[in-house]
Scaffold this active site. Sequence first.
Site, mmCIF file in Angstrom:
data_model
loop_
_atom_site.group_PDB
_atom_site.id
_atom_site.type_symbol
_atom_site.label_atom_id
_atom_site.label_comp_id
_atom_site.label_asym_id
_atom_site.label_seq_id
_atom_site.Cartn_x
_atom_site.Cartn_y
_atom_site.Cartn_z
ATOM 1 N N HIS A 184 -32.912 81.949 49.497
ATOM 2 C CA HIS A 184 -34.119 81.508 50.214
ATOM 3 C C HIS A 184 -33.752 81.118 51.647
ATOM 4 O O HIS A 184 -34.379 81.561 52.613
ATOM 5 C CB HIS A 184 -34.737 80.311 49.469
ATOM 6 C CG HIS A 184 -35.884 79.675 50.173
ATOM 7 N ND1 HIS A 184 -37.193 79.813 49.743
ATOM 8 C CD2 HIS A 184 -35.946 78.864 51.259
ATOM 9 C CE1 HIS A 184 -37.992 79.135 50.547
ATOM 10 N NE2 HIS A 184 -37.259 78.545 51.477
ATOM 11 N N GLU A 185 -32.730 80.286 51.781
ATOM 12 C CA GLU A 185 -32.322 79.829 53.113
ATOM 13 C C GLU A 185 -31.734 80.966 53.951
ATOM 14 O O GLU A 185 -32.009 81.076 55.149
ATOM 15 C CB GLU A 185 -31.322 78.675 52.996
ATOM 16 C CG GLU A 185 -31.917 77.398 52.413
ATOM 17 C CD GLU A 185 -33.076 76.838 53.210
ATOM 18 O OE1 GLU A 185 -33.135 77.057 54.445
ATOM 19 O OE2 GLU A 185 -33.951 76.185 52.603
ATOM 20 N N HIS B 213 -34.321 83.086 55.634
ATOM 21 C CA HIS B 213 -34.776 82.516 56.911
ATOM 22 C C HIS B 213 -33.817 82.909 58.035
ATOM 23 O O HIS B 213 -34.240 83.285 59.124
ATOM 24 C CB HIS B 213 -34.836 80.983 56.829
ATOM 25 C CG HIS B 213 -35.898 80.432 55.942
ATOM 26 N ND1 HIS B 213 -37.214 80.857 55.974
ATOM 27 C CD2 HIS B 213 -35.850 79.441 55.007
ATOM 28 C CE1 HIS B 213 -37.926 80.160 55.086
ATOM 29 N NE2 HIS B 213 -37.124 79.300 54.484
#
Length: 197
Positions: free
Chosen positions: A62-63, A66
């Site tokens: 998820h990170e 980004h």
Amino acid sequence: MKVSAREGRDLLIAWLALGFAFSLLYVRGITPTNMTDVLVSDLFVAEFALSLATVGVAFLLHELAHKVVAVNFGQHAEFRADYGMLALAVAGGLAGFLFAAPGAVHHRGYITPKEHGLIALAGPLTNVVLAGVSLAVIPFAPDIGQRGLFINVLLAGFNMIPFGPLDGATVLDWSPVAYAAAAVPTIGPALLLFFGV
């Protein structure tokens, strides 16, 4: 895409700490008197491996999503672990209640509101893809598939809540239409999973 030594260390520590915290949550009955025995037991080691493969991967991809999108828009972006929140996650795992915020990708440089919204959207949409992969894995590896499905649906839905520093608030600020479209595959499955809505 470059990963600095500090970023690599932070990613590794966040991955291990999250796996450990969720293992503490799922292996019940840990007390100060039996903690050492439990932590070296086959049950805990298996739970730790399962949590690393599901929860840890879900949070970190998820990170990193980004970061990938931010770098694509010309940003300098790096993940930074939040050691206070990681310690709180481990303590919460022991207490039987867990709130995990392992850190965040920090980026800088000029971006448009649309680019900022797309950077925010990348994390939850990555969890949607991982939820689909987890669903496909269930017939072959039920433990990994079910845990992966649960955590990725949870992360996608939670992060799209349009509040405070969550991804949903950034997406909504950029485009209410994009937010509404993204809410269907993110918040929708989370509501179905938890409330049967």
